[in-house]
Design a protein around this motif. Sequence first.
Motif, PDB file in Angstrom:
ATOM      1  N   LEU A  92      45.990 -48.036  13.482  1.00  6.32           N
ATOM      2  CA  LEU A  92      45.037 -46.787  12.976  1.00  6.32           C
ATOM      3  C   LEU A  92      44.699 -45.795  13.630  1.00  6.32           C
ATOM      4  N   ALA A  93      44.668 -45.880  15.085  1.00  5.53           N
ATOM      5  CA  ALA A  93      45.191 -44.548  15.910  1.00  5.53           C
ATOM      6  C   ALA A  93      46.133 -43.677  15.309  1.00  5.53           C
ATOM      7  N   ILE A  94      47.597 -44.419  14.992  1.00  6.11           N
ATOM      8  CA  ILE A  94      48.769 -43.160  14.755  1.00  6.11           C
ATOM      9  C   ILE A  94      48.236 -42.976  13.086  1.00  6.11           C
ATOM     10  N   ALA A  95      47.721 -44.063  12.407  1.00  5.84           N
ATOM     11  CA  ALA A  95      47.194 -43.063  11.026  1.00  5.84           C
ATOM     12  C   ALA A  95      46.442 -42.250  10.587  1.00  5.84           C
ATOM     13  N   LEU A  96      45.398 -42.171  11.992  1.00  7.56           N
ATOM     14  CA  LEU A  96      44.209 -40.913  12.091  1.00  7.56           C
ATOM     15  C   LEU A  96      45.219 -40.074  12.691  1.00  7.56           C
ATOM     16  N   VAL A  97      46.338 -39.948  13.300  1.00  5.16           N
ATOM     17  CA  VAL A  97      46.601 -39.154  13.845  1.00  5.16           C
ATOM     18  C   VAL A  97      47.129 -38.457  13.101  1.00  5.16           C
ATOM     19  N   CYS A  98      48.186 -38.578  11.991  1.00  2.00           N
ATOM     20  CA  CYS A  98      49.337 -38.590  11.363  1.00  2.00           C
ATOM     21  C   CYS A  98      48.170 -37.139   9.829  1.00  2.00           C
ATOM     22  N   VAL A  99      47.274 -38.241   9.564  1.00  2.00           N
ATOM     23  CA  VAL A  99      46.461 -37.236   8.523  1.00  2.00           C
ATOM     24  C   VAL A  99      45.714 -36.133   8.767  1.00  2.00           C
ATOM     25  N   SER A 100      44.497 -36.319  10.441  1.00  2.00           N
ATOM     26  CA  SER A 100      44.669 -35.322  10.795  1.00  2.00           C
ATOM     27  C   SER A 100      44.896 -34.228  10.824  1.00  2.00           C
ATOM     28  N   THR A 101      46.436 -34.055  11.255  1.00  2.00           N
ATOM     29  CA  THR A 101      47.162 -33.022  11.474  1.00  2.00           C
ATOM     30  C   THR A 101      47.903 -33.198   9.955  1.00  2.00           C
ATOM     31  N   TYR A 102      47.725 -33.483   8.976  1.00  2.00           N
ATOM     32  CA  TYR A 102      48.146 -32.923   7.611  1.00  2.00           C
ATOM     33  C   TYR A 102      47.369 -32.101   7.421  1.00  2.00           C
ATOM     34  N   MET A 103      45.602 -32.628   7.377  1.00  2.00           N
ATOM     35  CA  MET A 103      44.337 -32.038   6.297  1.00  2.00           C
ATOM     36  C   MET A 103      44.484 -30.203   7.431  1.00  2.00           C
ATOM     37  N   ILE A 104      44.839 -30.880   9.510  1.00  2.00           N
ATOM     38  CA  ILE A 104      44.033 -29.389  10.015  1.00  2.00           C
ATOM     39  C   ILE A 104      45.679 -28.028   8.938  1.00  2.00           C
ATOM     40  N   VAL A 105      46.165 -28.498   8.484  1.00  2.00           N
ATOM     41  CA  VAL A 105      47.248 -27.915   8.480  1.00  2.00           C
ATOM     42  C   VAL A 105      47.209 -27.384   7.506  1.00  2.00           C
ATOM     43  N   THR A 106      46.645 -28.422   6.587  1.00  2.00           N
ATOM     44  CA  THR A 106      46.453 -27.952   5.144  1.00  2.00           C
ATOM     45  C   THR A 106      45.682 -26.895   4.912  1.00  2.00           C
ATOM     46  N   GLY A 107      44.901 -26.439   5.895  1.00  2.00           N
ATOM     47  CA  GLY A 107      43.348 -25.628   6.255  1.00  2.00           C
ATOM     48  C   GLY A 107      43.745 -24.268   6.383  1.00  2.00           C
ATOM     49  N   ILE A 108      44.660 -24.284   7.209  1.00  4.72           N
ATOM     50  CA  ILE A 108      45.092 -23.334   8.645  1.00  4.72           C
ATOM     51  C   ILE A 108      46.504 -22.443   7.133  1.00  4.72           C
ATOM     52  N   VAL A 109      47.168 -23.526   6.742  1.00  5.70           N
ATOM     53  CA  VAL A 109      48.531 -23.164   5.476  1.00  5.70           C
ATOM     54  C   VAL A 109      47.662 -22.474   3.798  1.00  5.70           C
ATOM     55  N   TYR A 110      46.646 -22.872   3.894  1.00  7.48           N
ATOM     56  CA  TYR A 110      45.522 -22.272   2.782  1.00  7.48           C
ATOM     57  C   TYR A 110      45.103 -20.426   3.219  1.00  7.48           C
ATOM     58  N   VAL A 135      36.697 -27.957   3.687  1.00 12.37           N
ATOM     59  CA  VAL A 135      35.783 -28.680   4.040  1.00 12.37           C
ATOM     60  C   VAL A 135      36.017 -30.221   4.513  1.00 12.37           C
ATOM     61  N   VAL A 136      37.041 -30.728   3.397  1.00 11.19           N
ATOM     62  CA  VAL A 136      38.127 -32.073   4.335  1.00 11.19           C
ATOM     63  C   VAL A 136      39.015 -31.532   5.622  1.00 11.19           C
ATOM     64  N   PRO A 137      39.731 -30.323   5.535  1.00  9.15           N
ATOM     65  CA  PRO A 137      39.584 -30.728   6.817  1.00  9.15           C
ATOM     66  C   PRO A 137      39.245 -30.204   8.050  1.00  9.15           C
ATOM     67  N   VAL A 138      37.601 -29.413   7.950  1.00  3.59           N
ATOM     68  CA  VAL A 138      36.716 -29.062   8.878  1.00  3.59           C
ATOM     69  C   VAL A 138      36.437 -31.037   9.016  1.00  3.59           C
ATOM     70  N   ILE A 139      36.023 -31.897   8.235  1.00  6.62           N
ATOM     71  CA  ILE A 139      35.590 -33.153   9.110  1.00  6.62           C
ATOM     72  C   ILE A 139      36.960 -33.306   9.254  1.00  6.62           C
ATOM     73  N   LEU A 140      38.076 -33.383   9.608  1.00  2.54           N
ATOM     74  CA  LEU A 140      39.027 -34.725   9.885  1.00  2.54           C
ATOM     75  C   LEU A 140      39.316 -33.455  11.152  1.00  2.54           C
ATOM     76  N   LEU A 141      38.952 -32.602  11.364  1.00  3.84           N
ATOM     77  CA  LEU A 141      39.273 -31.968  12.873  1.00  3.84           C
ATOM     78  C   LEU A 141      38.213 -31.823  13.730  1.00  3.84           C
TER      79      LEU A 141
END
Length: 253
Positions: A92-110, A135-141
């Motif tokens: 679960l920790a690995i999965a959270l690392v992955c989705v957190s990274t993807y969402m933060i990068v999504t926010g940055i790229v957009y 909103v979701v990228p910020v929440i994941l951060l």
Amino acid sequence: MARRTSIDIIWPFVRIATTGLVVAAVVAQLVRTVERALVAETAHAGHLPTVITNFLSYFTIQSNIAAAVVLAIAAFWAWGRGRDADAEPHGLAIALVCVSTYMIVTGIVYNTLLRGVALDQGVTVPWSNEVLHVVVPVILLIDVLVAPRRRAVRWSAVGIVAVYPIAWAVYTLIRAPFIVAPATGNPYWYPYPFLDPHLVTGGYLGVAGYIAGIAIAIVGVGFLVVAAGRWRAGPLAAPPAAAADDDDEVMNG
């Protein structure tokens, strides 16, 4: 057994609420997309299988759906086995690392590459667009920084983070030349303008530059997310053998 704090009680609700918000935003945008296809005046614009597949091919949509699933699993784990746990399961920790990274990068790229791209206002649902890209990228951060029961993972997790974006980029570039763009009728379709060699200066070489830059951003953000987890976990960091044993608990509540 770890002592439960207010953040332990509150955070699963934050995670499950975020899941609900993502589902609402994705469904709202999908409905808008299908509605436009149904009233389209051209065959390519009204071909629903292509329209829906294109919708699901956006990195933003895929990463948000993945985040919603993982956050829901994390919330139910916290309400179940997590009540007596000192740290989240390794998987679960690995999965959270992955989705957190993807969402933060999504926010940055957009917000750096796509925020100023002009779109027909009928294409997007404004509130949904902001939820999925901001909103979701910020929440994941915030989740990376404050979520309880954080487990440290190995630095090699950064390599795991990179697998999906590479697969997505390969899929996108291979598929694109075989798809008629619903909006324009062009004999190719790219989900983002910075991936379109017909728009990017330098063609495929320019696209390769953007992909390299985004890859660096993903690895860099992944490194920071792993670092934050290791710093926050402190003495709860599992040794390699224990971490491997925890894999049995990955998605079991």
